[in-house]
Scaffold this motif. Structure first.
Motif, short mmCIF file in Angstrom:
data_model
loop_
_atom_site.label_atom_id
_atom_site.label_comp_id
_atom_site.label_asym_id
_atom_site.label_seq_id
_atom_site.Cartn_x
_atom_site.Cartn_y
_atom_site.Cartn_z
N GLY A 521 37.77 49.84 48.23
CA GLY A 521 37.75 50.59 49.42
C GLY A 521 37.52 49.85 50.45
N ILE A 522 36.72 49.07 50.74
CA ILE A 522 36.31 48.09 51.66
C ILE A 522 37.40 47.48 52.08
CG2 ILE A 522 34.78 46.42 52.70
CD1 ILE A 522 33.46 48.85 52.65
N GLU A 523 38.14 46.63 51.06
CA GLU A 523 39.16 45.81 51.31
C GLU A 523 40.40 46.76 52.03
OE1 GLU A 523 40.75 43.74 47.87
OE2 GLU A 523 39.02 42.12 47.60
N ASP A 524 40.63 47.86 51.46
CA ASP A 524 41.61 48.82 51.91
C ASP A 524 41.36 49.05 53.37
OD1 ASP A 524 41.97 50.58 49.03
OD2 ASP A 524 43.00 48.68 49.84
N ILE A 525 40.10 49.13 53.71
CA ILE A 525 39.69 49.41 55.30
C ILE A 525 39.97 48.30 55.77
CG2 ILE A 525 37.76 50.23 56.68
CD1 ILE A 525 36.85 51.96 54.48
N CYS A 526 39.67 47.29 55.61
CA CYS A 526 40.09 45.88 56.21
C CYS A 526 41.43 45.57 56.28
CB CYS A 526 39.36 44.72 55.67
SG CYS A 526 37.49 44.74 55.81
N GLY A 527 42.18 46.32 55.59
CA GLY A 527 43.50 46.06 55.55
C GLY A 527 43.97 44.89 54.94
N HIS A 528 42.92 44.35 53.87
CA HIS A 528 43.49 43.21 53.42
C HIS A 528 43.53 43.15 51.99
CE1 HIS A 528 42.11 39.09 51.87
NE2 HIS A 528 40.93 39.68 51.44
N TYR A 529 44.70 42.68 51.74
CA TYR A 529 44.95 42.81 50.21
C TYR A 529 44.44 41.57 49.31
CZ TYR A 529 48.31 46.71 51.28
OH TYR A 529 49.01 47.40 51.81
N GLY A 530 43.26 41.93 48.92
CA GLY A 530 42.62 40.84 47.98
C GLY A 530 42.73 41.02 46.87
N HIS A 531 41.62 40.36 46.03
CA HIS A 531 41.45 40.31 44.54
C HIS A 531 41.26 41.57 44.25
CE1 HIS A 531 39.90 38.19 41.12
NE2 HIS A 531 38.89 38.86 41.25
N TRP A 534 44.54 43.97 44.20
CA TRP A 534 45.50 43.84 43.21
C TRP A 534 44.93 44.19 41.79
CZ3 TRP A 534 50.02 43.99 44.93
CH2 TRP A 534 50.12 43.09 46.08
N LYS A 535 43.60 44.08 41.54
CA LYS A 535 43.17 44.21 40.29
C LYS A 535 43.11 45.82 40.28
CE LYS A 535 38.68 43.54 39.42
NZ LYS A 535 37.46 43.01 38.76
N ASP A 536 42.87 46.69 41.15
CA ASP A 536 42.76 48.06 41.10
C ASP A 536 44.20 48.43 40.85
OD1 ASP A 536 43.04 50.79 43.33
OD2 ASP A 536 41.63 50.53 41.65
N LYS A 537 45.37 47.90 41.45
CA LYS A 537 46.69 48.20 41.17
C LYS A 537 47.00 47.82 39.70
CE LYS A 537 50.14 48.57 44.87
NZ LYS A 537 49.57 48.54 46.26
N LEU A 538 46.49 46.88 39.18
CA LEU A 538 46.96 46.51 37.94
C LEU A 538 46.21 47.65 36.87
CD1 LEU A 538 48.00 44.48 36.06
CD2 LEU A 538 45.90 43.58 35.86
N ASN A 539 45.03 47.82 37.15
CA ASN A 539 44.30 48.96 36.61
C ASN A 539 45.06 50.46 36.54
OD1 ASN A 539 42.41 47.54 35.32
ND2 ASN A 539 40.68 48.01 37.11
N ARG A 540 45.50 50.58 37.69
CA ARG A 540 46.24 51.89 37.86
C ARG A 540 47.56 51.99 37.04
NH1 ARG A 540 44.28 55.14 41.26
NH2 ARG A 540 43.21 53.40 42.35
N PHE A 541 48.21 51.00 37.20
CA PHE A 541 49.48 50.71 36.30
C PHE A 541 49.22 50.89 34.92
CE2 PHE A 541 53.64 49.29 35.33
CZ PHE A 541 53.53 48.26 34.41
N ASN A 542 48.09 50.25 34.61
CA ASN A 542 47.84 50.16 33.08
C ASN A 542 47.68 51.61 32.73
OD1 ASN A 542 46.95 49.21 30.58
ND2 ASN A 542 45.15 48.57 31.11
N LYS A 543 46.98 52.26 33.56
CA LYS A 543 46.52 53.56 33.19
C LYS A 543 47.59 54.31 32.93
CE LYS A 543 43.35 55.34 35.81
NZ LYS A 543 41.98 55.66 36.18
N THR A 544 48.72 54.52 34.04
CA THR A 544 49.72 55.29 34.16
C THR A 544 50.64 55.05 33.20
OG1 THR A 544 50.01 54.31 36.12
CG2 THR A 544 49.62 56.70 36.39
N TYR A 545 51.31 53.83 32.93
CA TYR A 545 52.23 53.42 32.06
C TYR A 545 51.90 53.12 30.71
CZ TYR A 545 54.57 54.43 36.39
OH TYR A 545 55.00 55.18 37.53
N VAL A 546 51.15 51.95 30.75
CA VAL A 546 51.00 50.89 29.68
C VAL A 546 50.21 52.05 28.73
CG1 VAL A 546 50.24 48.92 28.56
CG2 VAL A 546 51.13 48.98 30.88
#
Lengths: 747, 220
Positions: A521-531, A534-546
């Motif tokens: 969340g803090i990274e999102d508030i900073c607008g910074h696409y950090g570690h 991407w990990k969150d995105k991967l988890n989300r992808f994992n959960k919805t599809y894989v």
């Protein structure tokens, strides 16, 4: 031979009373002799001149048979046909010997504290090699095929399957830099320096070409996972250092493979152009990424297969092993990095497979992997010892000494230099102590040796190969013996942080997840696409599809926290059941009843014995207090930790009961929360039926074929009283064969 | 324009001292602040709620609240703001500064305490200095909120178990009639001590450059 056997029997009779170790030692000795003599039973054809007694014996037998043939041939009551079982017999004998050795070391405690196991095993190998040489027989050398196809994969699979993912991915950058850049530096530095050394007059090795030296450098530069595992696991160092050195040893396989093939090819070719060098770089990416791809494919296949095995649980472990082994072999077919493929397969497969398979299968997988890798490791070290005595040697003082010196030097320089660069990018910097341990932990092992064996004879002369092998063996011995033995006192001396013996705590799990979300969340508030983003995105992808594809049934939507919690609960419950004290717990309920009456909200009528929050909480407490596995079900990726697992140990009943009583005390008061604190207490119940049926399960809650310790929730949300009536019970302990599928642990 | 520039430069120096950020980082964060607030001087909750990337976050509300919580500012009063200025924004961000290799032992402990305090404040919504069972339950429910009704019942059990664990590890001699009211800050520190917050709870502020700041923009 019969003569031997006769000699043995009287010995056996003598082994009467006496200290266990003495008896054991003599058994060991006998086995040594047996194994040595088994090698004398060589192929009957063609050895007639060297074994006169044996021949005489055989001739005698033949003569007997011949004599019998002229007379009426008596029915042979007892025959000797060793050749029929020769191969499996000898293999089994070797393995048995190896394991007995291992057992023996643990019986003699004093030595095992000072000397790491790997050293002892090599020493035993040396002994056996010496014995065999004395009998003037040909010893089994570490055949390259044997090593790479049979002995190495179990160890790597074991390491990969139980790899601590979080630590590994957090330090991935560092590990990759060490593995790739570090190994490259080592290879070129050592190769180059050795070439320079070869030019010295005194070395008498001027015929060795640059490419040969570079080949040699590439073989000896790689840190060996087997040796690292063997040594590091005994010293229980903190997780960061462990994963750094171990991860490096795994990932440098790609570099080693590429360099080895590269230099080998080049040494056959006449000229080396820049194009060739460029192709070499390309091939590195192909080898590593290709290997990973192969592993991922097989991993996904394995996970997908495990989704459908609910009807045939017995073969589930086999799928895991076979898919992984196929991944390794497939990668080796294309000269890709088999090790990386195996690791990728294990890592990808694990979360999905564990969600799908039964608890028994999980235990089977765990045990088999540990068992196989243990045996493999033992055999590897013993073979190393045997091959040392046997192998073609060419002791060249200068070459060997300089090799050793340059190996150490390049390792130190590499680690220090790379850490300097890496620390600019790391948040948690590596201190000087860390660097020292990383450098000191760069052990060489059997992989280097096997690769050395692979060098073709036509390299230069036979002497070159011998010289290389001798140097390699010396370096291996030095690193394993000297560094292996001294690393433990050094770790103590430098007060390096050790591994935390922490039990998994549900609080830690909650807060780790909380922190993950917070940082994202803090990274999102900073607008910074950090570690974290991407990990969150991967988890989300994992959960919805894989997960939907790879996990059977409703488990696919289970959040991690709940699986973790369920695992803990189930384990607790099982322990409670196993202690056999299930029936005796109602004594607690008296207290609960009393306090329950004090609560202002009425407890709904229950049909069944009242073990309510207390019981449930008690279970949880007991479990947590005795649990030593970790939040990913198995933090212990080391064989040594594994053996210490209390869950598999026999817990002393007394200790257990005492703890339980104490816990009962504590449980009840926390849970007698005054009414003002909660509107609707969710009273969860666990219903214990006396004999072996233990858990209740509410039909409404879920239709999962697998199970969690589904505890009833009695909160007022449940309007229907249905929950009270129909409770299909589930048996936890030993179901019948047809119920196998329904009985076990979620993940 | 010139006057405001020197004014903000002066302010930056002030903040460097208070928060420990470098001037470069403060400048970047200021640009982000202005982007989020639509170039106004203060930030309100709606501004943060409108960040699209944040929509998927299960603890979004808590995170946003943390920015407006007075306890996370230096004065440590109770209550919350309606809107915050850049200084307050920066103060909250400073809780996520990473350690540098030159941090001394005391500084590490102080930083860890500060970060754990931040987490504690996020859970202790009513500000009474204790995390009660209800507050904890709420936190766990939020964590599991993406999984529907299974989550709710599961959340309760998990929160109960967690409270139990804290109680038994921190107050070993709980008598039969005692009642464990809630997790105090010391207990909270205790249960988190193995997680080493000072090295885990950080965001990289170095890597921000203005190009990235255009992503995740709030409502146009």
């Amino acid at each position: 031979s019969a003569a031997d056997r006769n000699r043995i029997h009287p010995n056996m009779a003598v082994l009467g009373p006496g200290p266990a170790s003495f008896r054991f030692g003599s058994v060991l000795l006998i086995l040594l002799i047996l194994s040595g003599s088994s090698w004398t039973r060589d192929v009957p054809t063609g050895r007639n001149d060297t074994r006169p007694e044996l021949n005489r014996e055989r001739d005698g037998q033949n003569r007997d048979h011949g004599n019998n043939a002229t007379k009426h041939k008596a029915f042979p009551v007892l025959e000797l046909n060793y050749d029929y079982v020769r191969m499996p017999f000898e293999i089994s004998l070797w393995i048995l010997l190896a394991l007995l050795m291992k057992l023996g070391f643990h019986i003699i405690p004093r030595i095992s504290h000072i000397v790491p196991e790997s050293c002892l095993l090599i020493f035993v190998g040396l002994l056996i090699g010496g014995v065999i040489k004395a009998i003037q027989e040909k010893a089994p050398v570490m055949d390259t095929k044997l090593f790479f196809l049979y002995l190495l994969p179990p160890i790597i699979l074991d390491a990969g399957y139980f790899l601590p993912i979080r630590a590994f991915t957090e330090n991935m950058g560092t590990i990759l830099v060490f593995a790739v850049v570090g190994t490259l530096w080592n290879a070129f530095f050592i190769g180059g320096m050795m070439f320079a050394v070869c030019q010295i007059e005194a070395a008498a090795a001027a015929h060795v070409s640059l490419l040969s030296c570079l080949l040699f450098g590439s073989i000896i530069s790689a840190v060996d996972p087997v040796a690292v595992l063997a040594v590091f696991e005994e010293i229980h160092i903190n997780e960061l250092l462990h994963i750094l050195v171990f991860g490096e040893s795994l990932l440098n396989d790609a570099v080693t493979v590429v360099l080895y093939h590269l230099f080998e090819e080049f040494s056959h070719a006449d000229t080396v152009t820049v194009g060739d060098a460029f192709l070499g770089v390309v091939s590195f990416f192909v080898v590593s990424l290709g290997g990973i791809l192969v592993g991922v494919i097989y991993g996904v296949l394995g996970a997908f297969t495990s989704r459908f095995t609910s009807h045939f649980r017995v073969i589930e472990p086999l799928f895991v092993f076979l898919y992984s082994y196929m991944a390794y072999l497939s990668a080796e077919v294309f000269h890709l990095s088999g090790i990386m493929s195996l690791i990728a397969c294990g890592v990808v497969m694990r979360p999905y497979v564990e969600a799908n398979i039964s608890h028994k299968s999980y235990t089977t997988i765990k045990y088999f992997l540990k068992m196989w890798s243990s045996v493999s490791e033992t055999l590897i070290f013993i073979f190393l010892g045997v091959s040392t005595v046997e192998g073609p040697h060419n002791w060249n003082w200068i070459f060997v000494v300089f090799t050793l010196v340059f190996c150490l030097l390049s390792r130190v320089l590499g680690v220090v230099g790379l850490t300097f660069i890496i620390n600019k990018f790391r948040i948690v910097k590596l201190t000087k102590k860390d660097q020292f341990i990383v450098a000191y932990g760069g052990l060489r092992g059997a992989i280097a040796f096997s690769l050395g064996y692979l060098i073709h004879q036509d390299e230069g002369s036979k002497d070159t190969r011998g010289m290389f092998l001798t140097a390699i063996i010396t370096v291996i011995f030095f690193t394993v013996f000297v560094q292996g033995m001294t690393i433990r006192p050094l770790v103590e001396l430098l007060a390096v942080k050790k591994k935390k013996e922490s039990k998994p705590s549900i609080n830690e799990e909650i807060h780790t997840q909380f922190l993950d979300h917070l940082l994202t969340g803090i990274e999102d508030i900073c607008g910074h696409y950090g570690h974290h983003h991407w990990k969150d995105k991967l988890n989300r992808f994992n959960k919805t599809y894989v997960k939907k594809w790879l996990i059977a049934g409703e488990r696919s939507s289970e959040p991690q926290l709940i699986s973790f919690y369920n695992k803990m609960e189930m384990k607790q419950a099982m322990m409670l059941v196993e202690s056999g004290s299930a029936a005796k717990l109602p004594s607690v309920s008296k207290k609960v009843k009393r306090t329950a009456e004090q609560q202002s909200e009425p407890t709904p009528e229950r049909m069944i014995p009242k073990i309510s929050k207390t019981r449930e909480a008690e279970i949880r407490r007991i479990l947590r207090a005795n649990l030593q596995n970790t939040r990913q079900r198995l933090r212990s990726y080391s064989r040594h930790d594994f053996f210490m697992d209390p869950f598999e140990d026999n817990m002393s009943e007394v200790r257990f009961r005492r703890q339980r009583v104490e816990m009962e005390r504590r449980m009840s008061h926390y849970l007698t929360v005054p009414a003002k604190q909660q509107e609707t207490p969710s009273v969860r119940k666990v219903w214990f039926e006396p004999e072996h049926k233990v858990y209740t399960y509410d039909k409404n809650e879920s239709t999962r074929p697998s199970d969690s310790a589904a505890l009833l929730d009695e909160s007022n949300q449940r309007a229907d009283g249905q929950s009270e009536r129909e409770k299909p019970t589930r048996c936890l302990s030993d179901p019948g064969p047809d119920e196998e599928g329904s009985c076990f642990l979620p993940s | 324009m010139g006057a405001t520039q020197t004014h903000s430069e002066y302010q930056y120096e002030n903040m460097v001292g208070k928060t420990g950020f470098s001037t470069e980082q403060i400048k970047n964060l200021h640009m982000r602040f202005q982007q989020l607030s639509g170039n106004e001087k203060t930030l309100r909750r709606e501004h943060l709620k409108n960040i699209p990337a944040l929509a998927n976050n299960p603890i979004k509300t808590e995170i946003i609240e943390a920015f407006f919580d007075k306890r996370n500012q230096l004065d440590n009063e109770l209550g919350s703001y309606e809107e915050i200025g850049f200084e307050e924004f920066l103060m909250v961000m400073s809780h996520f500064r990473p350690l540098s290799i030159k941090t001394s032992e005391e500084e590490r402990t102080a930083m860890r305490r500060q970060k754990v305090r931040f987490l504690f404040n996020m859970h202790d919504t009513d500000g009474d200095g204790k995390i009660t069972l209800e507050e904890y339950r709420k936190a766990v429910e939020e964590l599991l909120s993406e999984s529907g009704t299974i989550g709710q019942e599961g959340a309760r059990a998990i929160a109960d178990a967690a409270m139990l664990e804290v109680a038994s590890t921190n107050v070993p001699n709980l008598g039969p009639d005692d009642f464990y009211e809630g997790i105090t800050f010391e207990h909270f520190e205790e249960i988190l001590k193995d997680l080493e917050m000072e090295s885990r709870m950080h965001v990289r502020f170095l890597d921000m450059n203005t190009a990235n700041l255009r992503c995740g923009k709030t409502s146009s």
